[in-house]
Design an enzyme around this catalytic site. Structure first.
Site, mmCIF file in Angstrom:
data_model
loop_
_atom_site.group_PDB
_atom_site.id
_atom_site.type_symbol
_atom_site.label_atom_id
_atom_site.label_comp_id
_atom_site.label_asym_id
_atom_site.label_seq_id
_atom_site.Cartn_x
_atom_site.Cartn_y
_atom_site.Cartn_z
ATOM 1 N N THR A 28 0.844 -1.195 0.000
ATOM 2 C CA THR A 28 0.000 0.000 0.000
ATOM 3 C C THR A 28 0.879 1.245 0.000
ATOM 4 O OG1 THR A 28 -1.796 -1.124 1.155
ATOM 5 C CG2 THR A 28 -1.727 1.277 1.343
ATOM 6 N N LYS A 96 6.849 1.759 8.746
ATOM 7 C CA LYS A 96 5.774 1.720 7.769
ATOM 8 C C LYS A 96 4.484 2.151 8.446
ATOM 9 C CE LYS A 96 5.261 -1.758 5.056
ATOM 10 N NZ LYS A 96 4.916 -0.814 3.962
ATOM 11 N N GLY A 97 3.492 2.429 7.626
ATOM 12 C CA GLY A 97 2.188 2.777 8.172
ATOM 13 C C GLY A 97 1.728 4.175 7.869
ATOM 14 N N GLY A 98 2.503 4.908 7.065
ATOM 15 C CA GLY A 98 2.074 6.248 6.697
ATOM 16 C C GLY A 98 0.748 6.247 5.954
ATOM 17 N N GLU A 105 -0.317 -4.937 6.287
ATOM 18 C CA GLU A 105 0.993 -5.020 5.644
ATOM 19 C C GLU A 105 1.901 -5.991 6.384
ATOM 20 O OE1 GLU A 105 1.484 -0.601 3.596
ATOM 21 O OE2 GLU A 105 2.030 -0.870 5.699
ATOM 22 N N LYS A 123 14.131 7.871 1.643
ATOM 23 C CA LYS A 123 13.621 7.040 2.738
ATOM 24 C C LYS A 123 14.730 6.298 3.481
ATOM 25 C CE LYS A 123 9.612 8.353 1.394
ATOM 26 N NZ LYS A 123 8.600 7.499 0.791
#
Length: 231
Positions: A28, A96-98, A105, A123
């Site tokens: 994602t 992750k998780g923005g 995920e 990043k």
């Protein structure tokens, strides 16, 4: 080369690792979406894969572009997951998780034999933490859970604002009906310890520290794409 072009370069390099017949976890976020577009072109030419999306957003894009999908219950073991990251360090630890899909995920990545991270060079960091750490929590007892997170962080020498993520029409809710706290801890010298401590808090559903999950990272910059393996 602009930011989108770098994402496309990383996605192109990742696509070379996808073989016909694979059971593929599909990530994602903006970089993962570039991968989906390229994958769809290959599928349209006869390439065979079965995809498992990590979010409803990814599922919608895949269906729109003709990428065949299965649920993780239908395909509980995957060959490869390709996903983006908000940060990646030299040991391939990630934040992750923005995009708000960290729980799915992590579940999909953990069900995969390999995970390849695709990102642009902005990043890559020496120490995780410049990006706010997403922490997915149960709505019940959210104030108590946030207080427990603050105390845990303090024991590890971390401090910073922890806020409930909002969206355009109010509080952001994940696909699973949870809230996300965004923690501005700054540098996280011991990400492994923080991950363990967060896992022990009852109200925490999941967090955005991905430790020992990624197999490799494909990082795109102005000169093209390069591969990172854990140092």
């Amino acid at each position: 080369m602009d930011a989108r072009q770098m994402k496309i370069k990383a996605a192109e390099a990742a696509l070379e690792h996808v073989e016909s017949g694979m059971r593929l976890g599909i990530g994602t976020g903006s970089t993962a979406e570039e991968f989906v577009r390229l994958l769809a072109e290959k599928v349209a030419s006869g390439f065979q894969i079965s995809g498992v999306p990590t979010s409803e957003r990814t599922a919608r894009l895949c269906l729109e572009l003709g990428v065949p999908l299965k649920s993780l219950d239908e395909l509980p073991e995957l060959d490869l997951t390709i996903d983006g990251a908000d940060e990646v360090d030299g040991k391939l630890r990630l934040i992750k998780g923005g995009g708000g899909a960290l729980l799915r995920e992590k579940i999909v990545a953990s069900a995969s034999t390999r995970m390849i991270v695709i990102a642009d060079e902005s990043k890559v960091v020496d120490v995780l933490g410049a990006f706010k750490l997403p922490i997915e929590i149960n709505p019940f007892g959210q104030v108590a859970t946030r207080l427990a997170i603050e105390k845990t962080a303090s024991r590890l020498g971390l401090a910073g604002e922890i806020v409930v993520r909002s969206s355009g029409d109010g509080v952001f809710m994940t696909d699973g009906g949870h809230l996300i706290l965004d923690a501005s801890f700054g540098r996280i010298p011991d990400a492994d310890a923080l991950a363990v401590e967060l896992n022990a808090i009852p109200g925490v559903v999941e967090h955005g520290l991905f430790i020992d999950v990624a197999s490799m990272a494909i990082i795109a910059g102005p000169e093209g794409a390069r591969t990172l393996t854990a140092s």
